[in-house]
Design a protein around this motif. Structure first.
Motif, PDB file in Angstrom:
ATOM      1  N   GLY A   1      12.182 -31.079  -0.721  1.00 12.96           N
ATOM      2  CA  GLY A   1      12.360 -31.928  -1.893  1.00 12.96           C
ATOM      3  C   GLY A   1      13.465 -31.412  -2.795  1.00 12.96           C
ATOM      4  O   GLY A   1      14.266 -32.194  -3.340  1.00 12.96           O
ATOM      5  N   LEU A   2      13.524 -30.115  -2.956  1.00 15.30           N
ATOM      6  CA  LEU A   2      14.576 -29.492  -3.758  1.00 15.30           C
ATOM      7  C   LEU A   2      15.947 -29.742  -3.135  1.00 15.30           C
ATOM      8  O   LEU A   2      16.909 -30.058  -3.825  1.00 15.30           O
ATOM      9  N   TYR A   3      16.025 -29.625  -1.817  1.00 14.95           N
ATOM     10  CA  TYR A   3      17.276 -29.871  -1.096  1.00 14.95           C
ATOM     11  C   TYR A   3      17.723 -31.320  -1.295  1.00 14.95           C
ATOM     12  O   TYR A   3      18.893 -31.581  -1.610  1.00 14.95           O
ATOM     13  N   ARG A   4      16.803 -32.247  -1.143  1.00 15.88           N
ATOM     14  CA  ARG A   4      17.134 -33.666  -1.339  1.00 15.88           C
ATOM     15  C   ARG A   4      17.598 -33.932  -2.772  1.00 15.88           C
ATOM     16  O   ARG A   4      18.566 -34.657  -3.005  1.00 15.88           O
ATOM     17  N   SER A   5      16.897 -33.342  -3.713  1.00 23.03           N
ATOM     18  CA  SER A   5      17.253 -33.525  -5.120  1.00 23.03           C
ATOM     19  C   SER A   5      18.642 -32.964  -5.401  1.00 23.03           C
ATOM     20  O   SER A   5      19.431 -33.571  -6.139  1.00 23.03           O
ATOM     21  N   MET A   6      18.943 -31.838  -4.807  1.00 21.26           N
ATOM     22  CA  MET A   6      20.249 -31.225  -5.004  1.00 21.26           C
ATOM     23  C   MET A   6      21.337 -32.126  -4.426  1.00 21.26           C
ATOM     24  O   MET A   6      22.371 -32.360  -5.072  1.00 21.26           O
ATOM     25  N   LEU A   7      21.117 -32.666  -3.234  1.00 23.20           N
ATOM     26  CA  LEU A   7      22.122 -33.545  -2.631  1.00 23.20           C
ATOM     27  C   LEU A   7      22.291 -34.827  -3.438  1.00 23.20           C
ATOM     28  O   LEU A   7      23.415 -35.319  -3.596  1.00 23.20           O
ATOM     29  N   ARG A   8      21.198 -35.362  -3.979  1.00 23.15           N
ATOM     30  CA  ARG A   8      21.296 -36.564  -4.811  1.00 23.15           C
ATOM     31  C   ARG A   8      22.111 -36.284  -6.074  1.00 23.15           C
ATOM     32  O   ARG A   8      22.925 -37.100  -6.503  1.00 23.15           O
ATOM     33  N   THR A   9      21.891 -35.135  -6.665  1.00 25.62           N
ATOM     34  CA  THR A   9      22.611 -34.765  -7.878  1.00 25.62           C
ATOM     35  C   THR A   9      24.086 -34.537  -7.568  1.00 25.62           C
ATOM     36  O   THR A   9      24.962 -34.945  -8.342  1.00 25.62           O
ATOM     37  N   ILE A  10      24.368 -33.914  -6.439  1.00 22.38           N
ATOM     38  CA  ILE A  10      25.753 -33.657  -6.043  1.00 22.38           C
ATOM     39  C   ILE A  10      26.511 -34.964  -5.857  1.00 22.38           C
ATOM     40  O   ILE A  10      27.707 -35.042  -6.149  1.00 22.38           O
ATOM     41  N   ARG A  11      25.830 -36.014  -5.414  1.00 21.02           N
ATOM     42  CA  ARG A  11      26.481 -37.319  -5.247  1.00 21.02           C
ATOM     43  C   ARG A  11      27.051 -37.856  -6.549  1.00 21.02           C
ATOM     44  O   ARG A  11      27.945 -38.688  -6.548  1.00 21.02           O
ATOM     45  N   GLU A  12      26.541 -37.378  -7.667  1.00 24.05           N
ATOM     46  CA  GLU A  12      27.008 -37.847  -8.979  1.00 24.05           C
ATOM     47  C   GLU A  12      28.279 -37.149  -9.450  1.00 24.05           C
ATOM     48  O   GLU A  12      28.864 -37.544 -10.454  1.00 24.05           O
ATOM     49  N   VAL A  13      28.694 -36.093  -8.760  1.00 27.85           N
ATOM     50  CA  VAL A  13      29.903 -35.366  -9.144  1.00 27.85           C
ATOM     51  C   VAL A  13      31.098 -36.285  -8.940  1.00 27.85           C
ATOM     52  O   VAL A  13      31.296 -36.833  -7.853  1.00 27.85           O
ATOM     53  N   PRO A  14      31.912 -36.473  -9.987  1.00 27.26           N
ATOM     54  CA  PRO A  14      33.000 -37.457  -9.901  1.00 27.26           C
ATOM     55  C   PRO A  14      34.131 -37.075  -8.944  1.00 27.26           C
ATOM     56  O   PRO A  14      34.661 -37.923  -8.246  1.00 27.26           O
ATOM     57  N   ASP A  15      34.510 -35.808  -8.898  1.00 31.48           N
ATOM     58  CA  ASP A  15      35.633 -35.387  -8.070  1.00 31.48           C
ATOM     59  C   ASP A  15      35.194 -35.199  -6.619  1.00 31.48           C
ATOM     60  O   ASP A  15      34.253 -34.472  -6.334  1.00 31.48           O
ATOM     61  N   GLU A  16      35.884 -35.851  -5.700  1.00 31.15           N
ATOM     62  CA  GLU A  16      35.503 -35.817  -4.292  1.00 31.15           C
ATOM     63  C   GLU A  16      35.584 -34.414  -3.693  1.00 31.15           C
ATOM     64  O   GLU A  16      34.718 -34.011  -2.921  1.00 31.15           O
ATOM     65  N   ALA A  17      36.610 -33.662  -4.050  1.00 33.86           N
ATOM     66  CA  ALA A  17      36.763 -32.296  -3.520  1.00 33.86           C
ATOM     67  C   ALA A  17      35.614 -31.407  -4.000  1.00 33.86           C
ATOM     68  O   ALA A  17      35.052 -30.629  -3.220  1.00 33.86           O
TER      69      ALA A  17
END
Length: 88
Positions: free
Chosen positions: A24-40
């Motif tokens: 669950g923590l891993y999924r949450s982290m990936l979901r949050t990372i998707r919000e980072v504006p810069d693609e790199a």
């Protein structure tokens, strides 16, 4: 003689719950990372998270796993704070 359908290395309830918490923590982290504006930055963070979780995949010491969960939660909260600041 009946043969058990459980694998020989079946998880205890405590291990199962801890595993669910980590996933669950891993999924949450990936979901949050998707919000980072810069693609790199997004790619870097995604690769970093994936590598960290893979590297610690075989950990069995319960205390070490709890410590890693705490550290991952701290990283996730910091990322969320940084994203909130960037949006405001």
């Amino acid at each position: 003689m009946t043969v058990s359908k459980l694998p020989r290395t079946a998880l205890t309830l405590k291990q199962f719950l801890q595993r669910q918490r980590v996933l669950g923590l891993y999924r949450s982290m990936l979901r949050t990372i998707r919000e980072v504006p810069d693609e790199a930055d997004r790619k870097y963070l995604k690769d970093w998270a994936r590598e960290e979780f893979k590297r610690n995949k075989e950990a069995t010491n319960q205390d070490a796993i709890r410590m890693m969960i705490t550290q991952a939660n701290n990283h996730l909260q910091e990322l969320k704070k940084s994203l909130a600041l960037a949006k405001s």
